[in-house]
Design a protein around this motif. Sequence first.
Motif, PDB file in Angstrom:
ATOM      1  N   SER A   1      86.183  30.811  16.889  1.00  0.00           N
ATOM      2  CA  SER A   1      87.310  30.047  16.387  1.00  0.00           C
ATOM      3  C   SER A   1      88.429  30.030  17.416  1.00  0.00           C
ATOM      4  O   SER A   1      88.577  30.946  18.203  1.00  0.00           O
ATOM      5  CB  SER A   1      87.839  30.670  15.106  1.00  0.00           C
ATOM      6  OG  SER A   1      86.851  30.695  14.114  1.00  0.00           O
ATOM      7  N   ASP A  14      90.315  25.149  15.918  1.00  0.00           N
ATOM      8  CA  ASP A  14      88.919  24.734  15.905  1.00  0.00           C
ATOM      9  C   ASP A  14      88.106  25.831  15.229  1.00  0.00           C
ATOM     10  O   ASP A  14      88.154  26.994  15.652  1.00  0.00           O
ATOM     11  CB  ASP A  14      88.428  24.510  17.340  1.00  0.00           C
ATOM     12  CG  ASP A  14      87.110  23.788  17.420  1.00  0.00           C
ATOM     13  OD1 ASP A  14      86.451  23.593  16.377  1.00  0.00           O
ATOM     14  OD2 ASP A  14      86.724  23.407  18.535  1.00  0.00           O
ATOM     15  N   VAL A  16      84.921  26.237  15.244  1.00  0.00           N
ATOM     16  CA  VAL A  16      83.893  26.692  16.191  1.00  0.00           C
ATOM     17  C   VAL A  16      84.342  26.260  17.577  1.00  0.00           C
ATOM     18  O   VAL A  16      84.148  25.112  17.972  1.00  0.00           O
ATOM     19  CB  VAL A  16      82.511  26.096  15.854  1.00  0.00           C
ATOM     20  CG1 VAL A  16      81.474  26.563  16.855  1.00  0.00           C
ATOM     21  CG2 VAL A  16      82.099  26.459  14.436  1.00  0.00           C
ATOM     22  N   ALA A  18      83.287  27.569  20.481  1.00  0.00           N
ATOM     23  CA  ALA A  18      82.135  27.570  21.396  1.00  0.00           C
ATOM     24  C   ALA A  18      80.936  28.118  20.640  1.00  0.00           C
ATOM     25  O   ALA A  18      81.077  28.988  19.787  1.00  0.00           O
ATOM     26  CB  ALA A  18      82.424  28.418  22.611  1.00  0.00           C
ATOM     27  N   THR A  19      79.763  27.602  20.966  1.00  0.00           N
ATOM     28  CA  THR A  19      78.534  28.079  20.356  1.00  0.00           C
ATOM     29  C   THR A  19      77.709  28.775  21.418  1.00  0.00           C
ATOM     30  O   THR A  19      77.358  28.174  22.431  1.00  0.00           O
ATOM     31  CB  THR A  19      77.724  26.913  19.768  1.00  0.00           C
ATOM     32  OG1 THR A  19      78.553  26.222  18.834  1.00  0.00           O
ATOM     33  CG2 THR A  19      76.493  27.411  19.054  1.00  0.00           C
ATOM     34  N   LEU A  20      77.435  30.060  21.207  1.00  0.00           N
ATOM     35  CA  LEU A  20      76.676  30.854  22.175  1.00  0.00           C
ATOM     36  C   LEU A  20      75.406  31.380  21.517  1.00  0.00           C
ATOM     37  O   LEU A  20      75.398  31.671  20.323  1.00  0.00           O
ATOM     38  CB  LEU A  20      77.495  32.046  22.672  1.00  0.00           C
ATOM     39  CG  LEU A  20      78.796  31.709  23.374  1.00  0.00           C
ATOM     40  CD1 LEU A  20      79.549  32.988  23.704  1.00  0.00           C
ATOM     41  CD2 LEU A  20      78.539  30.917  24.629  1.00  0.00           C
ATOM     42  N   ASN A  21      74.369  31.550  22.315  1.00  0.00           N
ATOM     43  CA  ASN A  21      73.105  32.069  21.827  1.00  0.00           C
ATOM     44  C   ASN A  21      73.106  33.589  21.998  1.00  0.00           C
ATOM     45  O   ASN A  21      72.951  34.088  23.098  1.00  0.00           O
ATOM     46  CB  ASN A  21      71.957  31.432  22.611  1.00  0.00           C
ATOM     47  CG  ASN A  21      70.616  31.800  22.044  1.00  0.00           C
ATOM     48  OD1 ASN A  21      70.244  32.959  22.098  1.00  0.00           O
ATOM     49  ND2 ASN A  21      69.911  30.840  21.507  1.00  0.00           N
ATOM     50  N   ASP A  44      67.143  31.280  22.545  1.00  0.00           N
ATOM     51  CA  ASP A  44      67.371  29.969  23.150  1.00  0.00           C
ATOM     52  C   ASP A  44      66.091  29.141  23.101  1.00  0.00           C
ATOM     53  O   ASP A  44      65.022  29.608  23.470  1.00  0.00           O
ATOM     54  CB  ASP A  44      67.825  30.147  24.597  1.00  0.00           C
ATOM     55  CG  ASP A  44      68.382  28.875  25.200  1.00  0.00           C
ATOM     56  OD1 ASP A  44      67.826  27.790  24.937  1.00  0.00           O
ATOM     57  OD2 ASP A  44      69.373  28.963  25.938  1.00  0.00           O
ATOM     58  N   TYR A  54      78.821  32.088  30.355  1.00  0.00           N
ATOM     59  CA  TYR A  54      79.528  30.841  30.117  1.00  0.00           C
ATOM     60  C   TYR A  54      80.976  31.026  30.560  1.00  0.00           C
ATOM     61  O   TYR A  54      81.590  32.053  30.261  1.00  0.00           O
ATOM     62  CB  TYR A  54      79.510  30.485  28.631  1.00  0.00           C
ATOM     63  CG  TYR A  54      78.128  30.178  28.099  1.00  0.00           C
ATOM     64  CD1 TYR A  54      77.648  28.876  28.096  1.00  0.00           C
ATOM     65  CD2 TYR A  54      77.310  31.185  27.594  1.00  0.00           C
ATOM     66  CE1 TYR A  54      76.387  28.584  27.603  1.00  0.00           C
ATOM     67  CE2 TYR A  54      76.045  30.895  27.108  1.00  0.00           C
ATOM     68  CZ  TYR A  54      75.587  29.593  27.116  1.00  0.00           C
ATOM     69  OH  TYR A  54      74.344  29.308  26.634  1.00  0.00           O
ATOM     70  N   GLU A  66      84.086  24.122  28.337  1.00  0.00           N
ATOM     71  CA  GLU A  66      83.094  24.796  29.187  1.00  0.00           C
ATOM     72  C   GLU A  66      83.135  24.180  30.582  1.00  0.00           C
ATOM     73  O   GLU A  66      83.009  22.973  30.733  1.00  0.00           O
ATOM     74  CB  GLU A  66      81.696  24.656  28.591  1.00  0.00           C
ATOM     75  CG  GLU A  66      80.660  25.444  29.370  1.00  0.00           C
ATOM     76  CD  GLU A  66      79.270  25.372  28.769  1.00  0.00           C
ATOM     77  OE1 GLU A  66      78.303  25.417  29.544  1.00  0.00           O
ATOM     78  OE2 GLU A  66      79.154  25.275  27.538  1.00  0.00           O
TER      79      GLU A  66
END
Length: 104
Positions: A1, A14, A16, A18-21, A44, A54, A66
């Motif tokens: 967030s 926001d 989300v 960033a979306t990380l694995n 992944d 990242y 990013e």
Amino acid sequence: SALSWKDDELELIDAVAATLNNPLDMVLSHDYKYLYALASGHTDVDLPGQPRIYVYENQCDCSLVEVQNITDGLPTEADRNSTDDVVNGVVGLAHWYSLPSLFD
């Protein structure tokens, strides 16, 4: 967030950012301009087991953009599970910066 604090009010920028694995660690640069995040990549779909660093640039509105995605030099899960004495995979980030030298 991504959150912003202004005038004694906390605002969600926001949900989300960033979306990380499988994120493992993160650190801000000393000037707070960049956020570095390490993800294991364990689940992944494109490159299973490939860790990544990242790099996100912090924006004035507290959002993230990013700017880089690093995989070079990071051992994969396959490397770690090989018989080449590679025992540990990626576990965290180390961050340092140097101060200007007094003798330059």
